[in-house]
Scaffold this motif. Structure first.
Motif, mmCIF file in Angstrom:
data_model
loop_
_atom_site.group_PDB
_atom_site.id
_atom_site.type_symbol
_atom_site.label_atom_id
_atom_site.label_comp_id
_atom_site.label_asym_id
_atom_site.label_seq_id
_atom_site.Cartn_x
_atom_site.Cartn_y
_atom_site.Cartn_z
ATOM 1 N N SER A 129 43.474 41.388 45.742
ATOM 2 C CA SER A 129 42.733 41.450 44.481
ATOM 3 C C SER A 129 43.685 41.377 43.296
ATOM 4 O O SER A 129 44.803 41.881 43.351
ATOM 5 N N LYS A 155 45.416 39.577 36.185
ATOM 6 C CA LYS A 155 44.470 38.695 35.490
ATOM 7 C C LYS A 155 44.503 39.071 34.019
ATOM 8 O O LYS A 155 44.367 40.236 33.667
ATOM 9 N N ASP A 181 41.346 34.618 32.368
ATOM 10 C CA ASP A 181 39.895 34.574 32.159
ATOM 11 C C ASP A 181 39.648 34.504 30.657
ATOM 12 O O ASP A 181 39.992 35.428 29.930
ATOM 13 N N GLU A 207 39.560 30.952 34.554
ATOM 14 C CA GLU A 207 38.164 31.342 34.722
ATOM 15 C C GLU A 207 37.403 31.137 33.413
ATOM 16 O O GLU A 207 37.862 31.536 32.340
ATOM 17 N N ILE A 230 37.321 28.003 37.438
ATOM 18 C CA ILE A 230 36.277 28.772 38.109
ATOM 19 C C ILE A 230 35.163 29.110 37.112
ATOM 20 O O ILE A 230 35.445 29.573 35.998
ATOM 21 N N ASP A 232 32.277 31.534 35.930
ATOM 22 C CA ASP A 232 31.778 32.899 36.099
ATOM 23 C C ASP A 232 30.446 33.033 35.358
ATOM 24 O O ASP A 232 29.376 32.998 35.973
ATOM 25 N N ASN A 252 32.505 32.308 40.584
ATOM 26 C CA ASN A 252 32.770 33.744 40.690
ATOM 27 C C ASN A 252 31.448 34.471 40.910
ATOM 28 O O ASN A 252 30.572 34.481 40.038
ATOM 29 N N LYS A 254 29.254 37.772 41.296
ATOM 30 C CA LYS A 254 29.236 39.208 40.987
ATOM 31 C C LYS A 254 27.868 39.742 41.391
ATOM 32 O O LYS A 254 26.838 39.130 41.069
ATOM 33 N N MET A 279 35.046 33.015 44.633
ATOM 34 C CA MET A 279 35.684 34.218 44.098
ATOM 35 C C MET A 279 34.631 35.320 44.070
ATOM 36 O O MET A 279 33.447 35.045 43.901
ATOM 37 N N GLY A 281 33.895 38.918 42.004
ATOM 38 C CA GLY A 281 34.340 39.744 40.885
ATOM 39 C C GLY A 281 33.440 40.944 40.707
ATOM 40 O O GLY A 281 32.623 41.267 41.580
ATOM 41 N N THR A 297 34.540 40.392 50.812
ATOM 42 C CA THR A 297 35.852 39.770 50.586
ATOM 43 C C THR A 297 36.440 39.006 51.777
ATOM 44 O O THR A 297 37.178 38.052 51.544
ATOM 45 N N ASP A 304 38.650 39.733 42.675
ATOM 46 C CA ASP A 304 38.927 40.441 41.420
ATOM 47 C C ASP A 304 38.047 41.692 41.403
ATOM 48 O O ASP A 304 37.002 41.724 40.779
#
Ligand code: MG
Length: 339
Positions: A129, A155, A181, A207, A230, A232, A252, A254, A279, A281, A297, A304
């Motif tokens: 991570s 990051k 990001d 990102e 990426i 997000d 990404n 989430k 990814m 997050g 994961t 992240d």
């Protein structure tokens, strides 16, 4: 007997004010969701509502009050329950994912298995991570980099007017891997202008350079980029992936955006079908929410999950990221316990 849902407000504090392109915050309030079955077995989940995605603590609490009576009596009916919630009251992803996590926790506890094992995953496959350094003054940035000495991948949040100074400060302070990001903070033209700068500072991942709806902008940036771009904020649920395919290198995921652990698994499958990087997050949330995401994961490329590591008062222990290595717990279900 029907499944019973109850909630509890969690008040969390970050070690430092957490600043990204959209603003700054130190205190975060989330909701812990408990679902109890007829034998008294409990499943837990966390709702980390964010205004950016149209939720607050109050809307999440109201949504959970609506969803609670719809759970039925069989926690193993995961697909049916989640479908019922989503069709009864759309959006409210943070509220729905708290229920999704709690049900998965409960089911895996009933089976006596950690969730990763129930899913057939090898926890040793989880990538390292990142640890996030929020936007700050050069002095504080240096201090944060020193504090984050254990984490091999950092990051950096950009999208402020000081991007160059931040990158320079970071690079002077460390030779560790850096990912960036921009949190929608750039135009496509500015992002393309920044690409050689990112390259000069050895940045390995970019990102969300541009606004969520600017898919042409994303494509433009990606065409000029030699590092993966990426999406997000542009990628909320699986339905967003087909139109992002070919325009970005990856997505990404989430949980607080997609609203369900099952939807997260679908997103991974759909992104893979488009040969995209995946990814996972997080929001600023406790180890309860982070651990739910951590069970995904072993299936992803970029992790992240530093949300709980940024806290000074995490009420739970579960998955951890020592030296960035995602460590999934041995306990049944999510494997989360109160500290
Ligand atoms: Mg992001």
């Amino acid at each position: 007997m029907t499944l019973r849902l109850s909630t509890e407000v969690l008040t969390l504090h970050t070690r430092h004010p957490f600043v990204i392109a959209r603003g700054s915050q130190t205190e975060y309030r989330t909701l812990m969701v408990k679902i109890t079955d007829s034998d008294g077995v409990e499943g837990w989940g966390e709702a980390a509502a964010t205004r950016f995605y149209g939720e607050t603590l109050d809307t999440a609490a109201a949504a959970l009050a609506t969803y609670g009576p719809l759970l039925g009596d069989d926690p193993f009916q995961l697909e049916s329950i989640e479908l019922c919630l989503e069709t009864t009251l759309q959006r409210n992803a943070a509220a729905r994912v708290a229920i999704s996590a709690a049900l998965h926790d409960l089911v895996a506890k009933r089976l006596g298995l950690p969730l990763w094992q129930y899913w057939g995953l090898d926890r040793a496959r989880a990538p390292r991570s990142t640890f996030t350094i929020g936007i700050d003054t050069p002095e504080m940035t240096r201090r944060k980099v020193t504090e984050a000495a254990d984490y091999p991948i950092l990051k950096v949040k950009l999208g402020s007017t000081d991007d160059l100074a931040i990158l320079r400060t970071m690079r002077e302070a460390t030779d560790r891997e850096l990912r960036v990001d921009a949190n929608c903070g750039w135009t496509a033209a500015h992002a393309v202008h920044m690409l050689p700068v990112l390259e000069e500072f050895g940045v390995t991942v970019l990102e969300q350079p541009v606004a969520p709806g600017d898919l042409d902008g994303l494509e433009h940036v990606r065409r000029h980029a030699r590092i993966p771009v990426i999406a997000d904020e542009s990628c909320v649920t699986s339905a967003d992936i087909p139109r992002l395919a070919g325009r970005v290198d990856g997505i990404n995921i989430k949980l607080a955006k997609c609203g369900s652990l099952r939807e997260a698994l679908r997103m991974i499958a759909i992104a893979r079908a488009h040969q995209m990087t995946v990814m996972v997050g997080c929001m600023i949330e406790s180890s309860l929410g982070i651990t739910a995401a951590a069970h995904l994961t072993p299936l992803v490329d970029i992790v992240d999950l530093d949300g709980a590591a940024l806290l000074r008062d995490d009420p739970f222990s579960g998955a951890t990221i020592p030296q960035g290595q995602v460590t999934l717990p041995d306990g049944p279900g999510l494997g989360v316990v109160r500290r």
